[in-house]
Scaffold this active site. Structure first.
Site, mmCIF file in Angstrom:
data_model
loop_
_atom_site.group_PDB
_atom_site.id
_atom_site.type_symbol
_atom_site.label_atom_id
_atom_site.label_comp_id
_atom_site.label_asym_id
_atom_site.label_seq_id
_atom_site.Cartn_x
_atom_site.Cartn_y
_atom_site.Cartn_z
ATOM 1 C CB SER A 53 -0.982 -0.005 1.167
ATOM 2 O OG SER A 53 -0.314 -0.246 2.382
ATOM 3 C CG HIS A 71 -3.752 -0.758 -2.293
ATOM 4 N ND1 HIS A 71 -4.236 0.522 -2.286
ATOM 5 C CD2 HIS A 71 -3.478 -1.056 -1.005
ATOM 6 C CE1 HIS A 71 -4.242 0.987 -1.046
ATOM 7 N NE2 HIS A 71 -3.788 0.045 -0.247
ATOM 8 C CE LYS A 76 -7.619 0.930 0.713
ATOM 9 N NZ LYS A 76 -6.958 0.025 1.628
HETATM 10 C C1 PLP Z 1 -7.001 -0.126 3.103
HETATM 11 C C2 PLP Z 1 -6.386 -1.434 3.434
HETATM 12 C C3 PLP Z 1 -7.001 -2.313 4.328
HETATM 13 C C4 PLP Z 1 -8.203 -1.927 5.128
HETATM 14 O O1 PLP Z 1 -9.345 -1.926 4.355
HETATM 15 P P1 PLP Z 1 -10.577 -1.029 4.831
HETATM 16 O O2 PLP Z 1 -11.726 -1.554 4.081
HETATM 17 O O3 PLP Z 1 -10.217 0.371 4.492
HETATM 18 O O4 PLP Z 1 -10.695 -1.239 6.316
HETATM 19 C C5 PLP Z 1 -6.440 -3.549 4.515
HETATM 20 N N1 PLP Z 1 -5.306 -3.910 3.870
HETATM 21 C C6 PLP Z 1 -4.681 -3.073 3.029
HETATM 22 C C7 PLP Z 1 -3.436 -3.531 2.337
HETATM 23 C C8 PLP Z 1 -5.192 -1.805 2.789
HETATM 24 O O5 PLP Z 1 -4.562 -0.967 1.985
#
Ligand code: PLP
Length: 389
Positions: free
Chosen positions: A176, A204, A236
């Site tokens: 990320s 992602h 996302k």
């Molecule tokens: C954003 C993210 C999460 C958390 O997901 P949410 O739905 O925002 O709680 C988990 N793992 C990674 C790698 C992320 O980037």
């Protein structure tokens, strides 16, 4: 003794680590209104530009009219609606897994998967750059865990040969804060050779990678035997909210019986599930979103590399420029903001000490003109700040 909150807050400020929340007054998009001013934003994870798509908004309205707003209860009581169920089926199909299980957030899906699968007699092996939610899950599970060097197969192999009990190897699919991909062909091979399971958190990659947007597993062509536990998030690329675990029939039944973060929480709004279903449809019907995004990534990288700015080697819409010093990263972000561009400065502890960075994210909602505006400003500001130091 007392809680000395003010001392800790002051320390945070002195170290340039104090965090503030910009106030967003518009929907997500290439252009946003923050604290009363209009900017072009390069910091959301709305990779396909769907968070404010009119069809998602209509699907949310229609979903609310049909199912109301609240989930009302946990899935096991009476909160599991038809909309949630249809979404689970669509997610299973997207990821080419027998089944998927819906969660309200990715953080919870990670807590659920890890705490249900491993405990104190088992082993959990993390990539050193794994997301915070995966680390927290390991702590909550009370499992012995060990962090291997980033994407380093020798380091992983060494730890695999010492692991005891059931062994789970867990990695972000796309990292990320760095934007690079996990070496999944090798990680899955090593895991299988040692009788370990591989779990991938593809927050992602999903929607972005693979011809259908199936993420890392589609990109690398990895089946259930390679990645028995797959986590994806919906907030996302899919521009909605929520997350899921995908895997075998048995894995999902096991989660429903044993995963406490699944059992003891209210289901997400069914209307959100309706919006997410619409989002999956658009993502599949409009592959141009992924193509356009890829072209923007190429445009950005070529311009920044030509200016000799230290850009990490990332093929994804996450494009980090390493600055090193936290205050300098903040300064760069502030100067860009004066020019109408929002880029986030990421500082420790989110990233390692001394690796503060600008984390630029591109989305399908950006145009080539937006990206050109960004690269021109970045190059100019970068040179200005370097001259001062
Ligand atoms: C954003 C993210 C999460 C958390 O997901 P949410 O739905 O925002 O709680 C988990 N793992 C990674 C790698 C992320 O980037």
């Amino acid at each position: 003794m007392s809680f000395d909150l003010s001392a800790r807050l002051a320390q945070q400020q002195a170290q340039h680590l104090y965090r503030q929340r910009p106030l967003l007054e518009s929907p997500q998009g290439a252009q946003v209104i923050v604290d009363g001013k209009t900017y072009i934003a390069f910091c959301s994870n709305d990779y396909l530009g769907l968070a404010n798509h009119p069809q998602l908004v209509s699907a949310l309205h229609a979903g609310a009219r049909r199912y109301g707003v609240g989930g009302g209860a946990s899935h096991l009581v009476i909160g599991h609606s038809q909309a949630h169920h249809q979404l689970e089926e669509a997610l299973a199909q997207l990821t080419q897994r027998p089944r998927a299980l819906l969660f309200s957030t990715g953080y919870m899906a990670n807590l659920a998967a890890i705490t249900a699968l491993v405990g104190k007699t088992d082993s959990l092996l993390h990539d050193r750059l794994n997301h915070a939610s995966l680390l927290d899950a390991g702590i909550l599970a009370g499992v012995r865990f060990s962090r291997y060097l980033h994407n380093d197969m020798q380091s992983l192999a060494q730890r695999l040969s010492k692991a005891q009990g059931n062994t789970l190897v867990v990695t972000d699919g796309v990292f990320s804060m760095d934007g690079d991909l996990a070496n999944l062909p090798e990680i899955t091979k090593l895991s299988k050779a040692h009788g370990a399971w591989c779990m991938v958190d593809d927050a992602h990659g999903l929607g972005v990678l693979g011809a259908q947007g199936g993420g890392c597993v589609e990109h690398f062509g990895l089946g259930l035997a390679d990645v028995p536990v797959l986590v994806g998030t919906l907030g996302k690329a899919f521009g909605s909210s929520g997350a899921f675990i995908a895997g075998s029939e048995e894995l999902i039944e096991y989660m429903i019986q044993f995963a406490r973060p699944y059992i003891y929480t209210t289901s997400q709004s069914p209307a959100i599930a309706c919006a997410t279903l619409e989002s999956l449809k658009i993502s599949q019907a409009e592959p141009w979103r992924r193509e356009h995004l890829k072209a923007l990534v190429k445009q950005f990288r070529e311009a920044i590399l030509a200016a000799d700015i230290p850009l990490l080697d990332s093929p994804t819409p996450i494009q980090p420029i390493i600055v090193g010093d936290s205050s300098k990263a903040m300064q760069l972000a502030a100067k860009l903001r004066e020019q109408g561009l929002i880029v986030s400065a990421i500082r420790p502890p989110t990233v390692a000490q001394g690796s503060a960075r600008l984390r630029i994210t591109l989305t399908a909602a950006h145009t080539t003109a937006h990206v050109e505006q960004l690269t021109t400003a970045l190059i100019c500001t970068w040179q200005e700040i370097l001259r001062e130091s």
